[in-house]
Enzyme design. Sequence first.
Site, PDB file in Angstrom:
ATOM      1  N   ALA A  11       0.831  -1.206   0.000  1.00 32.48           N
ATOM      2  CA  ALA A  11       0.000   0.000   0.000  1.00 32.48           C
ATOM      3  C   ALA A  11       0.866   1.257   0.000  1.00 32.48           C
ATOM      4  CB  ALA A  11      -0.909   0.010   1.230  1.00 32.48           C
ATOM      5  N   LEU A  73      -4.238  -3.096   4.412  1.00 37.12           N
ATOM      6  CA  LEU A  73      -5.138  -3.438   3.314  1.00 37.12           C
ATOM      7  C   LEU A  73      -6.387  -2.559   3.341  1.00 37.12           C
ATOM      8  CD1 LEU A  73      -4.870  -7.321   3.671  1.00 37.12           C
ATOM      9  CD2 LEU A  73      -3.663  -5.861   2.035  1.00 37.12           C
ATOM     10  N   LYS A  96      -6.606   1.271  10.891  1.00 37.65           N
ATOM     11  CA  LYS A  96      -7.970   1.516  11.305  1.00 37.65           C
ATOM     12  C   LYS A  96      -8.857   1.738  10.068  1.00 37.65           C
ATOM     13  CE  LYS A  96      -6.897   5.685  10.129  1.00 37.65           C
ATOM     14  NZ  LYS A  96      -7.372   6.086   8.783  1.00 37.65           N
ATOM     15  N   ASP A 177     -12.511   6.672   7.568  1.00 34.16           N
ATOM     16  CA  ASP A 177     -11.128   7.046   7.338  1.00 34.16           C
ATOM     17  C   ASP A 177     -10.620   8.041   8.374  1.00 34.16           C
ATOM     18  OD1 ASP A 177      -8.688   7.049   5.837  1.00 34.16           O
ATOM     19  OD2 ASP A 177      -9.253   8.990   5.004  1.00 34.16           O
TER      20      ASP A 177
END
Length: 326
Positions: A11, A73, A96, A177
């Site tokens: 990522a 992920l 998170k 987010d």
Amino acid sequence: MTVRWGILGAAKFALDHMGPAIHAARGAELAALATSSPEKTAAFRAFCPGLTLHDSYDALLADPTIDAVYIPLPNHLHLDWSLKAIAAGKHVLTEKPMAMQAAAFDQLIAARDASGLLVAEAYMIVHHPQWLKTRALIAAGAIGQVDHVDTAFSYDNRAEPGNIRNRPETGGGGIRDIGVYTYGSVRFATGAEPVALQARLRRENGVDTWAQVTGEMDGPTGRFTYSAMTSMRLFPRQEVVFQGETGLIRLTAPFNAGLFGEARVELHRTGAQAEIFRFPAVNQYVLQVEAFGRSLRDGTPYGCPLEFSRGTQAMIDTVFAVATDL
């Protein structure tokens, strides 16, 4: 004891922040990366040449030389891969939200307890001295009883429709987010929990792009009113203000310290000159990795246990349950 880390997935956040943090942290070694995209590995090897590469997540989990895994992920994959990592005998640090509903944290807590492993959500701000100072000031009564808290976190990613934050199937949306910060940070600093919340949302393509949450929270500092704004469609802003009977505490760059700007805690009190506490050269991602390692080595309580993360997710669940769409 040096903790040997593996990362599940190449990522961008892992490349830009957590990979270098693991590599730089004392008592940690970035040892392995699992990705099915070989073209992404060169950037990781640029700062960590000795990295072992695995072509699948399962292969990394089966690697007996790896002690702990970091999981960055997409949101909808966090729970399953965290449980798989625990089953493989690895300590786990997952981005998170670690689970999409509060009740799912019970699976993680049960798996943690049965395994004896350290399992936690990567909630880095609780390790930053900016937030530790804020919590200490509030607990010491520096501004009297807290009466009101304002939080705001926004950025603009409307130009990236393919971003996982803009996709409902990957658990996107601003609340998952960044609401985890505007909600969880206040819980951390005050010890309070929400007792009444209202919320208004704007959505695009099935994800929330703007949210305004208001209500009341109650805890050791007493009952106070609360307001939080999150958005993925506004000019970047980060600010938290704790307003008390005799003063206020303002945090600059409270969530992306050093990236958004200099991390400061401003203490303003009646009849006194403002006190400014500055933290210009602190990497909270490195501190997070080092805290994880200390907990493994000597049992130091980890700053963000699963029970705390469950509480923040419960607050997120409540926001979605009471929300009115605009």
